[in-house]
Design a protein around this motif. Structure first.
Motif, PDB file in Angstrom:
ATOM      1  N   GLY A   1       0.795  -1.223   0.000  1.00 22.14           N
ATOM      2  CA  GLY A   1       0.000   0.000   0.000  1.00 22.14           C
ATOM      3  C   GLY A   1       0.828   1.275   0.000  1.00 22.14           C
ATOM      4  O   GLY A   1       0.311   2.346   0.330  1.00 22.14           O
TER       5      GLY A   1
ATOM      6  N   ASP B   1       1.808   3.004  -2.364  1.00 18.90           N
ATOM      7  CA  ASP B   1       1.315   3.979  -3.342  1.00 18.90           C
ATOM      8  C   ASP B   1       0.258   4.903  -2.753  1.00 18.90           C
ATOM      9  O   ASP B   1      -0.016   5.957  -3.304  1.00 18.90           O
ATOM     10  CB  ASP B   1       0.763   3.270  -4.576  1.00 18.90           C
ATOM     11  CG  ASP B   1      -0.386   2.321  -4.258  1.00 18.90           C
ATOM     12  OD1 ASP B   1      -0.354   1.681  -3.185  1.00 18.90           O
ATOM     13  OD2 ASP B   1      -1.307   2.228  -5.082  1.00 18.90           O
ATOM     14  N   ARG B   2      -0.317   4.557  -1.619  1.00 19.74           N
ATOM     15  CA  ARG B   2      -1.319   5.402  -0.985  1.00 19.74           C
ATOM     16  C   ARG B   2      -0.693   6.420  -0.032  1.00 19.74           C
ATOM     17  O   ARG B   2      -1.383   7.286   0.480  1.00 19.74           O
ATOM     18  CB  ARG B   2      -2.332   4.531  -0.239  1.00 19.74           C
ATOM     19  CG  ARG B   2      -3.182   3.694  -1.192  1.00 19.74           C
ATOM     20  CD  ARG B   2      -4.285   2.956  -0.471  1.00 19.74           C
ATOM     21  NE  ARG B   2      -3.825   2.051   0.570  1.00 19.74           N
ATOM     22  CZ  ARG B   2      -3.458   0.790   0.389  1.00 19.74           C
ATOM     23  NH1 ARG B   2      -3.489   0.275  -0.829  1.00 19.74           N
ATOM     24  NH2 ARG B   2      -3.066   0.041   1.397  1.00 19.74           N
ATOM     25  N   ASP B   3       0.601   6.302   0.220  1.00 15.89           N
ATOM     26  CA  ASP B   3       1.247   7.206   1.163  1.00 15.89           C
ATOM     27  C   ASP B   3       2.626   7.642   0.660  1.00 15.89           C
ATOM     28  O   ASP B   3       3.554   7.811   1.440  1.00 15.89           O
ATOM     29  CB  ASP B   3       1.387   6.515   2.531  1.00 15.89           C
ATOM     30  CG  ASP B   3       1.764   7.513   3.625  1.00 15.89           C
ATOM     31  OD1 ASP B   3       1.415   8.696   3.488  1.00 15.89           O
ATOM     32  OD2 ASP B   3       2.426   7.100   4.591  1.00 15.89           O
TER      33      ASP B   3
ATOM     34  N   PRO C   1      -1.681  10.573  -3.083  1.00 20.84           N
ATOM     35  CA  PRO C   1      -3.074  10.345  -2.680  1.00 20.84           C
ATOM     36  C   PRO C   1      -3.376  10.911  -1.292  1.00 20.84           C
ATOM     37  O   PRO C   1      -2.616  10.729  -0.348  1.00 20.84           O
ATOM     38  CB  PRO C   1      -3.199   8.815  -2.693  1.00 20.84           C
ATOM     39  CG  PRO C   1      -2.164   8.368  -3.675  1.00 20.84           C
ATOM     40  CD  PRO C   1      -1.024   9.334  -3.486  1.00 20.84           C
TER      41      PRO C   1
END
Length: 186
Positions: free
Chosen positions: A3, A5-7, A56
């Motif tokens: 994950g 790519d979300r942070d 994001p």
């Protein structure tokens, strides 16, 4: 799977405009668009590049910013993102507010400064001055009205020229390795 790519802030940019070598045909493809010049030139076509960023939850999708920045702004930006003090003695300002779409909170740069191959360049707001260090020739452009740098306004704006020349005197650091004007070859 993690994950990340979300942070994670992801940035795509370049250190110069379109090139003239390596099998490219920048003239045919009009790679510099409306801008004058290519890589190794101090005109907008050589130094103005896009930056695309994704983060994001922090950068609103579709955000567009006209904030003018340079690579020396990345370290202060990353330091602010990490919540640490920026290193002492570096140039640049954080552009985090501009990235996050908070234009009114963004501290603008007083000026941007470059020098390359005997030319000094200052961008001060929409004004851009270029001085040939060897000849003293000065060019001045209003990028708000002339992104193609076609109309030299230096003669009509002596006060702006004087302000930019003062920046050119104080913004640079003398260097034996990178003299502004190379001595003649004997």
């Amino acid at each position: 799977d993690l994950g990340l790519d979300r942070d994670t802030l992801i940035v795509f940019t370049s250190d110069n405009g379109p090139t003239f070598n390596g099998g490219t045909d920048s003239a045919f493809f009009e790679s510099a668009g409306p801008f004058r010049g290519l890589k190794t030139m101090v005109y907008e076509g050589g130094i103005r590049v896009p930056m695309v960023a994704a983060w994001p939850g922090r950068i609103p999708a579709g955000t567009v910013s006209a904030h003018a920045s340079a690579f020396e702004d990345y370290m202060p930006t990353f330091a602010e993102m990490a919540g640490v003090e920026r290193p002492a003695g570096i140039d640049g300002v954080s552009m985090l507010a501009a990235l996050e779409g908070r234009a009114s909170a963004q501290k603008p740069r007083d000026y941007l400064y470059w020098e390359f191959q005997g030319k000094q360049v200052v961008r001060m707001g929409f004004w851009k001055g270029i001085r040939n260090a060897a000849t003293g020739a000065f060019e001045l452009y209003d990028l708000a009205k002339d992104v193609g740098e076609k109309s030299n306004l230096a003669a009509a704006n002596p006060a702006i020229v004087t302000r930019i020349e003062a920046i050119m005197r104080t913004a640079r650091t003398e260097s034996a390795l990178f003299p502004l004007v190379k001595p003649p070859v004997k």
